[in-house]
Design a protein around this motif. Structure first.
Motif, PDB file in Angstrom:
ATOM      1  N   GLY A   1      -9.746 -11.300 -13.488  1.00 18.03           N
ATOM      2  CA  GLY A   1      -9.034 -11.659 -12.276  1.00 18.03           C
ATOM      3  C   GLY A   1      -8.490 -10.425 -11.587  1.00 18.03           C
ATOM      4  O   GLY A   1      -8.805 -10.153 -10.426  1.00 18.03           O
ATOM      5  N   TYR A   2      -7.691  -9.645 -12.294  1.00 18.23           N
ATOM      6  CA  TYR A   2      -7.123  -8.420 -11.737  1.00 18.23           C
ATOM      7  C   TYR A   2      -7.968  -7.191 -12.079  1.00 18.23           C
ATOM      8  O   TYR A   2      -7.718  -6.092 -11.571  1.00 18.23           O
ATOM      9  CB  TYR A   2      -5.697  -8.212 -12.256  1.00 18.23           C
ATOM     10  N   ALA A   3      -8.962  -7.357 -12.934  1.00 19.62           N
ATOM     11  CA  ALA A   3      -9.822  -6.237 -13.329  1.00 19.62           C
ATOM     12  C   ALA A   3     -11.143  -6.772 -13.857  1.00 19.62           C
ATOM     13  O   ALA A   3     -11.200  -7.862 -14.447  1.00 19.62           O
ATOM     14  CB  ALA A   3      -9.141  -5.383 -14.406  1.00 19.62           C
ATOM     15  N   LYS A   4     -12.197  -6.015 -13.625  1.00 24.35           N
ATOM     16  CA  LYS A   4     -13.507  -6.317 -14.200  1.00 24.35           C
ATOM     17  C   LYS A   4     -13.799  -5.247 -15.240  1.00 24.35           C
ATOM     18  O   LYS A   4     -14.112  -4.105 -14.903  1.00 24.35           O
ATOM     19  CB  LYS A   4     -14.589  -6.358 -13.110  1.00 24.35           C
TER      20      LYS A   4
ATOM     21  N   VAL B   1     -12.296   4.157 -19.178  1.00 16.92           N
ATOM     22  CA  VAL B   1     -10.950   4.711 -19.302  1.00 16.92           C
ATOM     23  C   VAL B   1     -10.026   3.949 -18.365  1.00 16.92           C
ATOM     24  O   VAL B   1     -10.371   3.680 -17.210  1.00 16.92           O
ATOM     25  CB  VAL B   1     -10.943   6.213 -18.967  1.00 16.92           C
ATOM     26  N   ILE B   2      -8.846   3.608 -18.845  1.00 17.61           N
ATOM     27  CA  ILE B   2      -7.881   2.829 -18.069  1.00 17.61           C
ATOM     28  C   ILE B   2      -6.919   3.778 -17.367  1.00 17.61           C
ATOM     29  O   ILE B   2      -6.235   4.583 -18.013  1.00 17.61           O
ATOM     30  CB  ILE B   2      -7.096   1.871 -18.978  1.00 17.61           C
ATOM     31  N   TYR B   3      -6.876   3.704 -16.045  1.00 13.95           N
ATOM     32  CA  TYR B   3      -5.916   4.472 -15.257  1.00 13.95           C
ATOM     33  C   TYR B   3      -4.642   3.647 -15.164  1.00 13.95           C
ATOM     34  O   TYR B   3      -4.611   2.589 -14.532  1.00 13.95           O
ATOM     35  CB  TYR B   3      -6.491   4.763 -13.868  1.00 13.95           C
ATOM     36  N   GLY B   4      -3.587   4.119 -15.832  1.00 11.70           N
ATOM     37  CA  GLY B   4      -2.391   3.305 -15.984  1.00 11.70           C
ATOM     38  C   GLY B   4      -1.497   3.218 -14.766  1.00 11.70           C
ATOM     39  O   GLY B   4      -0.812   2.203 -14.568  1.00 11.70           O
ATOM     40  N   ALA B   5      -1.491   4.261 -13.937  1.00 10.84           N
ATOM     41  CA  ALA B   5      -0.594   4.257 -12.778  1.00 10.84           C
ATOM     42  C   ALA B   5      -0.965   3.121 -11.821  1.00 10.84           C
ATOM     43  O   ALA B   5      -2.133   2.912 -11.505  1.00 10.84           O
ATOM     44  CB  ALA B   5      -0.677   5.593 -12.052  1.00 10.84           C
ATOM     45  N   GLY B   6       0.038   2.379 -11.392  1.00  6.37           N
ATOM     46  CA  GLY B   6      -0.202   1.271 -10.465  1.00  6.37           C
ATOM     47  C   GLY B   6      -0.525  -0.040 -11.147  1.00  6.37           C
ATOM     48  O   GLY B   6      -0.595  -1.077 -10.475  1.00  6.37           O
ATOM     49  N   LYS B   7      -0.747  -0.013 -12.457  1.00  3.00           N
ATOM     50  CA  LYS B   7      -1.000  -1.257 -13.195  1.00  3.00           C
ATOM     51  C   LYS B   7       0.279  -1.673 -13.919  1.00  3.00           C
ATOM     52  O   LYS B   7       1.043  -0.828 -14.396  1.00  3.00           O
ATOM     53  CB  LYS B   7      -2.135  -1.069 -14.214  1.00  3.00           C
ATOM     54  N   THR B   8       0.482  -2.960 -14.042  1.00  2.00           N
ATOM     55  CA  THR B   8       1.627  -3.450 -14.803  1.00  2.00           C
ATOM     56  C   THR B   8       1.333  -3.315 -16.288  1.00  2.00           C
ATOM     57  O   THR B   8       0.163  -3.250 -16.706  1.00  2.00           O
ATOM     58  CB  THR B   8       1.906  -4.918 -14.481  1.00  2.00           C
ATOM     59  N   PRO B   9       2.383  -3.264 -17.107  1.00  2.00           N
ATOM     60  CA  PRO B   9       2.153  -3.219 -18.553  1.00  2.00           C
ATOM     61  C   PRO B   9       1.312  -4.389 -19.034  1.00  2.00           C
ATOM     62  O   PRO B   9       0.474  -4.235 -19.934  1.00  2.00           O
ATOM     63  CB  PRO B   9       3.568  -3.265 -19.135  1.00  2.00           C
ATOM     64  N   GLU B  10       1.509  -5.562 -18.449  1.00  2.00           N
ATOM     65  CA  GLU B  10       0.743  -6.749 -18.842  1.00  2.00           C
ATOM     66  C   GLU B  10      -0.743  -6.572 -18.521  1.00  2.00           C
ATOM     67  O   GLU B  10      -1.605  -6.977 -19.303  1.00  2.00           O
ATOM     68  CB  GLU B  10       1.291  -7.987 -18.141  1.00  2.00           C
ATOM     69  N   GLN B  11      -1.038  -5.979 -17.367  1.00  2.00           N
ATOM     70  CA  GLN B  11      -2.438  -5.744 -17.005  1.00  2.00           C
ATOM     71  C   GLN B  11      -3.099  -4.754 -17.952  1.00  2.00           C
ATOM     72  O   GLN B  11      -4.232  -4.959 -18.380  1.00  2.00           O
ATOM     73  CB  GLN B  11      -2.515  -5.252 -15.558  1.00  2.00           C
TER      74      GLN B  11
ATOM     75  N   ILE C   1      -6.350  -5.527 -20.436  1.00  2.00           N
ATOM     76  CA  ILE C   1      -7.608  -4.770 -20.442  1.00  2.00           C
ATOM     77  C   ILE C   1      -7.886  -4.216 -21.826  1.00  2.00           C
ATOM     78  O   ILE C   1      -9.020  -4.269 -22.325  1.00  2.00           O
ATOM     79  CB  ILE C   1      -7.549  -3.637 -19.399  1.00  2.00           C
ATOM     80  N   VAL C   2      -6.850  -3.682 -22.473  1.00  2.00           N
ATOM     81  CA  VAL C   2      -7.014  -3.156 -23.838  1.00  2.00           C
ATOM     82  C   VAL C   2      -7.480  -4.255 -24.782  1.00  2.00           C
ATOM     83  O   VAL C   2      -8.387  -4.054 -25.599  1.00  2.00           O
ATOM     84  CB  VAL C   2      -5.691  -2.535 -24.332  1.00  2.00           C
TER      85      VAL C   2
END
Length: 264
Positions: free
Chosen positions: A37-40, A54-64, A68-69
């Motif tokens: 939904g918020y990420a593919k 690789v997950i770019y953490g800036a701008g993502k909520t901790p829940e998001q 993804i992890v």
């Protein structure tokens, strides 16, 4: 499947009669990505590029980030890199995932693997101590991707003898990452000393006229040293990733060979 090695192992098991083609097909035809939904989430990134997404953490909520992890781990991914991650997000994600967090580099490795190889030789050098957060982002990225990394910190041109005392280390590298702010001269000096590619990383360290790293960026772009390339300001991750690709190009001994061979 998490990476090329696992797919190759699967295909070899089919060739050896240990698995049927139908079983292999079932493994391979699993969805190449998951829509959260918020990420593919791209499960086949490692097949195409050799490393997991690789997950770019800036701008993502901790829940998001945690979602993804979890999705990547459910498909067997390990050594999941999360960049530009704040301490609050790290604390949240660590509740549901094994997390190796480095606050100085704002980088985490989720579900770190103990069997990660340590191949070749990358040197990460900094002009000063203030450049360490960016340098550590580069070094940790390269290590998570299976590379042997040597750190040469605070060896800038204001005390050139510090750098020259480690020429043996520099000249044994397959790639050097030179991280510097101020006028960014370190990259040119290193480029004139080594016979391997140099990745220059300008940092936003410096006084007013450094323009938050723009001065170092322009100096590195205008370097007279051949064999140097420049990444964006403070982009330690990009430098570490590129250094890994250079270090592991064709011709690098396999993991088993590396254990028996002398350092490159």
């Amino acid at each position: 499947m998490d990476n090329k090695r696992e797919i190759l192992s699967l295909l070899r098991s089919v060739a050896a009669g240990e698995a049927t083609p139908e079983e292999a097909l079932l493994e391979l035809k699993l969805s190449p990505f998951a829509d959260l939904g918020y990420a593919k989430v791209d499960y086949h990134r490692s097949v195409r590029q050799g490393n997991a997404e690789v997950i770019y953490g800036a701008g993502k909520t901790p829940e998001q980030i945690a979602g993804i992890v979890a999705a990547m781990h459910s498909r067997g991914c390990g050594n999941i890199l999360i960049t530009r991650m704040g301490p609050e997000a790290a604390e949240f994600v660590s509740r549901t995932a094994e997390l190796d967090y480095h606050a100085d580099a704002r980088l985490a490795v989720a579900w770190p693997r103990t069997d990660t190889p340590s191949l070749g030789h990358i040197v990460v050098a900094t002009g000063g101590t203030s450049d360490l957060p960016v340098a550590e982002e580069a070094a940790l990225t390269a290590e998570a991707m299976g590379n042997r990394v040597t750190r040469l910190y605070d060896v800038g041109v204001s005390g050139l003898h510090r750098l020259l005392s480690r020429l043996d280390v520099l000249m044994s590298a397959r790639c050097v990452v030179a991280v510097a702010g101020m006028e960014g001269a370190l990259a040119s000096v290193v480029g004139g000393l080594v016979d391997c590619p140099v990745i220059a990383v300008p940092t936003s360290v410096g006084y007013g006229a450094s323009f938050h790293g723009l001065s170092a960026l322009l100096s590195m772009l205008n370097s007279c040293a051949s064999g140097s390339a420049v990444v964006n300001i403070d982009n330690g991750f990009g430098a570490g990733y590129l250094a890994s690709m250079i270090n592991q190009m064709e011709g690098l001994p396999s993991q088993d060979q590396h254990k028996e061979a002398s350092p490159l």
